[in-house]
Design a protein around this motif. Structure first.
Motif, PDB file in Angstrom:
ATOM      1  N   ARG A 176       0.829  -1.208   0.000  1.00  0.00           N
ATOM      2  CA  ARG A 176       0.000   0.000   0.000  1.00  0.00           C
ATOM      3  C   ARG A 176       0.860   1.253   0.000  1.00  0.00           C
ATOM      4  O   ARG A 176       0.663   2.163  -0.817  1.00  0.00           O
ATOM      5  CB  ARG A 176      -0.934  -0.018   1.227  1.00  0.00           C
ATOM      6  CG  ARG A 176      -1.888   1.154   1.296  1.00  0.00           C
ATOM      7  CD  ARG A 176      -2.469   1.319   2.665  1.00  0.00           C
ATOM      8  NE  ARG A 176      -1.387   1.652   3.609  1.00  0.00           N
ATOM      9  CZ  ARG A 176      -1.478   1.478   4.914  1.00  0.00           C
ATOM     10  NH1 ARG A 176      -2.552   0.945   5.455  1.00  0.00           N
ATOM     11  NH2 ARG A 176      -0.466   1.810   5.698  1.00  0.00           N
ATOM     12  N   ALA A 181       1.513   3.799  -3.132  1.00  0.00           N
ATOM     13  CA  ALA A 181       1.041   5.177  -2.923  1.00  0.00           C
ATOM     14  C   ALA A 181       2.148   6.170  -3.258  1.00  0.00           C
ATOM     15  O   ALA A 181       1.886   7.216  -3.865  1.00  0.00           O
ATOM     16  CB  ALA A 181       0.567   5.357  -1.483  1.00  0.00           C
ATOM     17  N   SER A 195      -2.484   2.934  -6.687  1.00  0.00           N
ATOM     18  CA  SER A 195      -3.184   2.400  -5.524  1.00  0.00           C
ATOM     19  C   SER A 195      -3.412   0.901  -5.690  1.00  0.00           C
ATOM     20  O   SER A 195      -3.398   0.374  -6.798  1.00  0.00           O
ATOM     21  CB  SER A 195      -4.517   3.119  -5.321  1.00  0.00           C
ATOM     22  OG  SER A 195      -5.363   2.897  -6.432  1.00  0.00           O
TER      23      SER A 195
END
Length: 70
Positions: free
Chosen positions: A19, A23, A28
Motif C-alpha cells: 500500500r 502510494a 493504488s
C-alpha cells in the motif's frame, strides 16, 4: 503457520508495504487486489495489477522499495 507458508502470519506487513510503496508511486492497490495476489512474486503481482507493459527497471525499483518496507 501463516497463509504464505511462513511460521509467522506476515500478510498484514506485506499489505502495508504494498500500500505504502504503491502510494509513493501515485498508484493504488485495493485490499481485494492484495488478497488475490498474495504469495506471488513481486513482478507477477505488478504485472497482474498494472499490465504487461511495465518497464523492468520500474518493477525492480518498486520491488526493492516494497521489500525494504517490510
Amino acid at each position: 503457520m501463516g497463509p504464505d507458508g511462513t511460521l509467522v502470519d506476515s500478510a498484514a506487513h506485506h499489505w502495508v508495504a504494498w500500500r505504502d510503496t504503491l502510494a509513493a508511486e501515485k498508484r493504488s492497490v485495493l485490499p481485494s487486489d492484495f488478497v488475490n495476489t498474495f504469495g506471488k512474486r513481486n513482478d507477477e503481482i505488478l504485472h497482474e495489477l498494472f499490465g504487461a507493459h511495465l518497464a523492468p527497471e520500474w518493477i525492480d525499483r518498486v520491488s526493492e522499495t516494497k521489500e525494504a518496507g517490510l
